[in-house]
Design a protein around this motif. Sequence first.
Motif, PDB file in Angstrom:
ATOM      1  N   ARG A 338       0.844  -1.197   0.000  1.00 35.46           N
ATOM      2  CA  ARG A 338       0.000   0.000   0.000  1.00 35.46           C
ATOM      3  C   ARG A 338       0.881   1.248   0.000  1.00 35.46           C
ATOM      4  NH1 ARG A 338      -5.597   1.120   2.950  1.00 35.46           N
ATOM      5  NH2 ARG A 338      -5.673  -1.144   2.671  1.00 35.46           N
ATOM      6  N   GLU A 339       0.566   2.152  -0.923  1.00 39.77           N
ATOM      7  CA  GLU A 339       1.311   3.401  -1.015  1.00 39.77           C
ATOM      8  C   GLU A 339       0.527   4.565  -0.424  1.00 39.77           C
ATOM      9  OE1 GLU A 339       2.262   3.694  -5.143  1.00 39.77           O
ATOM     10  OE2 GLU A 339       3.645   1.976  -5.103  1.00 39.77           O
ATOM     11  N   SER A 340      -0.799   4.516  -0.513  1.00 35.17           N
ATOM     12  CA  SER A 340      -1.627   5.550   0.114  1.00 35.17           C
ATOM     13  C   SER A 340      -3.045   5.033   0.273  1.00 35.17           C
ATOM     14  CB  SER A 340      -1.626   6.838  -0.715  1.00 35.17           C
ATOM     15  OG  SER A 340      -2.259   6.645  -1.969  1.00 35.17           O
ATOM     16  N   ASP A 341      -3.773   5.616   1.241  1.00 29.01           N
ATOM     17  CA  ASP A 341      -5.155   5.223   1.519  1.00 29.01           C
ATOM     18  C   ASP A 341      -6.152   5.933   0.608  1.00 29.01           C
ATOM     19  OD1 ASP A 341      -4.454   3.513   3.611  1.00 29.01           O
ATOM     20  OD2 ASP A 341      -4.537   5.109   5.102  1.00 29.01           O
ATOM     21  N   ASP A 342      -5.979   7.229   0.445  1.00 26.37           N
ATOM     22  CA  ASP A 342      -6.963   8.030  -0.278  1.00 26.37           C
ATOM     23  C   ASP A 342      -6.257   9.151  -1.031  1.00 26.37           C
ATOM     24  OD1 ASP A 342      -9.312   9.102  -1.193  1.00 26.37           O
ATOM     25  OD2 ASP A 342      -9.859  10.079   0.690  1.00 26.37           O
ATOM     26  N   PRO A 343      -6.073   8.998  -2.333  1.00 24.07           N
ATOM     27  CA  PRO A 343      -6.564   7.889  -3.149  1.00 24.07           C
ATOM     28  C   PRO A 343      -5.760   6.620  -2.880  1.00 24.07           C
ATOM     29  CG  PRO A 343      -5.176   9.306  -4.466  1.00 24.07           C
ATOM     30  CD  PRO A 343      -5.352  10.001  -3.153  1.00 24.07           C
ATOM     31  N   TYR A 344      -6.439   5.486  -3.065  1.00 24.94           N
ATOM     32  CA  TYR A 344      -5.792   4.206  -2.805  1.00 24.94           C
ATOM     33  C   TYR A 344      -4.806   3.899  -3.926  1.00 24.94           C
ATOM     34  CZ  TYR A 344      -5.294  -0.838  -1.934  1.00 24.94           C
ATOM     35  OH  TYR A 344      -4.805  -2.096  -1.691  1.00 24.94           O
ATOM     36  N   ARG A 345      -3.561   3.737  -3.549  1.00 27.23           N
ATOM     37  CA  ARG A 345      -2.529   3.362  -4.506  1.00 27.23           C
ATOM     38  C   ARG A 345      -1.756   2.167  -3.957  1.00 27.23           C
ATOM     39  NH1 ARG A 345      -1.492   9.174  -4.809  1.00 27.23           N
ATOM     40  NH2 ARG A 345      -2.363  10.008  -6.756  1.00 27.23           N
ATOM     41  N   TRP A 346      -1.418   1.251  -4.838  1.00 29.64           N
ATOM     42  CA  TRP A 346      -0.694   0.060  -4.427  1.00 29.64           C
ATOM     43  C   TRP A 346       0.261  -0.383  -5.534  1.00 29.64           C
ATOM     44  CZ3 TRP A 346      -1.618  -4.356  -7.436  1.00 29.64           C
ATOM     45  CH2 TRP A 346      -2.743  -4.301  -8.271  1.00 29.64           C
ATOM     46  N   SER A 347       1.235  -1.166  -5.138  1.00 29.34           N
ATOM     47  CA  SER A 347       2.183  -1.746  -6.078  1.00 29.34           C
ATOM     48  C   SER A 347       2.479  -3.169  -5.613  1.00 29.34           C
ATOM     49  CB  SER A 347       3.467  -0.908  -6.132  1.00 29.34           C
ATOM     50  OG  SER A 347       4.055  -0.816  -4.835  1.00 29.34           O
ATOM     51  N   LEU A 348       3.306  -3.862  -6.364  1.00 31.39           N
ATOM     52  CA  LEU A 348       3.640  -5.250  -6.027  1.00 31.39           C
ATOM     53  C   LEU A 348       5.065  -5.351  -5.497  1.00 31.39           C
ATOM     54  CD1 LEU A 348       2.053  -7.077  -9.095  1.00 31.39           C
ATOM     55  CD2 LEU A 348       1.103  -6.828  -6.796  1.00 31.39           C
ATOM     56  N   GLY A 349       5.248  -6.288  -4.559  1.00 34.27           N
ATOM     57  CA  GLY A 349       6.564  -6.524  -4.004  1.00 34.27           C
ATOM     58  C   GLY A 349       6.757  -8.015  -3.790  1.00 34.27           C
ATOM     59  N   GLU A 350       7.646  -8.358  -2.881  1.00 35.67           N
ATOM     60  CA  GLU A 350       7.901  -9.773  -2.602  1.00 35.67           C
ATOM     61  C   GLU A 350       8.323  -9.947  -1.154  1.00 35.67           C
ATOM     62  OE1 GLU A 350      12.160 -11.008  -3.950  1.00 35.67           O
ATOM     63  OE2 GLU A 350      11.383  -9.584  -5.463  1.00 35.67           O
TER      64      GLU A 350
END
Length: 420
Positions: A338-350
């Motif tokens: 998760r990068e931010s709640d509002d606006p919701y931003r996400w990326s992939l990791g491991e």
Amino acid sequence: MTARNAFYAQSGGVTAAINASACGVIEAAREHPDAIGKVYAGRDGIVGALTEDLIDTSCESPAAIAALKHTPAGAFGSARYKLKGFDQNQAEYERLIEVFKAHDIGYFFYNGGGDSADTCLKVSQLGEQMGYPIQAIHVPKTMDNDLPLTDCCPGFGSVAKYTAVSIREASFDLASMCKTSTRVFILEVMGRHAGWTAAAGGLASDEDGRDPHILLFPEVTFDEAAFLARVDECVKRDGYCTIVASEGVRNADGQFLADAGSTDAFGHTQLGGVAPTLANLIKDRLGHKYHYAIADYLMRAARHIASATDIEQAYAVGRAAVEYAMAGKSGVMVTIERESDDPYRWSLGEAPLDQVANVERKMPAEYISADGFHITEACRRYLAPLIAGEDYPPFVHGLPQYTRLQNVAVEKRTGRSFQV
């Protein structure tokens, strides 16, 4: 580079989103023909590898594979089967190597929860222990949302959406009938040790804090007196009381309220229904008329009300698993960051599998209200983006159209059977 085949399998309780991950894996693998020959799916999870019951996904059209993205449950069959330690059952590992060698399998993609992460970790170690090169990537899935080191788990967002929608609708029903009929409604949801699914019911609450009035979590010891007092208070104040109860609610002795006295194939206690236990308690002590529902398979199969965020993430982690393997990685789980709640931003990791396997992530204390009966604003901020958006399947004649694959069997090559 010589192309080798891949093995993909689904494990544990299926969800509305796990086939979206399968779609991601297969579509991504087809984009790397120089490295990946065919994707073989295990019929009924890892059991399919042990029994050499493999499915040739190359027999499926691109349209059929794409349709997996909007189809619930496990297209290839799932299983509750956990590999024992290498020293405890070496025969299983020797059998896996035998099957993998026979079918030139060099990539292992296992789609499941914590126990599945353990299996994937063990397979990733085969190269060191038995001299067989294989890259193993865990594709996360669990409606319980209890995997560590990832912001959320594919499969959870859709279950959370189902829970919030269902308790909101049931609350409207109850409010309209409570004057002369039912005054208490209990929705039992899945969640053995972690209360994420019950917490999702809290998203249905309006500013006045009603509907549902009470949430019961495994993380909070069940206090019978406090619970009954809160139910009675709500009925006297609002005329009714709605409750979302996790199946894993425990008493002060640490016992499940709904312990059925048996265990499943993973060794987990079989739970027999906390809703009727609570309903009878309310009737006997308070005399209120009640109804209850045990969502069970209905909630995890509810593709018709799936979260768009959930489906997008489920597909993304499937694709990422293949890309990680192409990058030479093994022994890791794809994670959502998760990068931010509002606006919701996400990326992939491991995350390394030795830090994921057999570790359960429970709800943090700051997500549970001080009285233990509801969620906090911090929890609401965490949950809200996960149920956002609608991703409806196509409907024909009023019913959702789901796909059934051919699941063409791969010819056996080892020449022997294996019992599990």
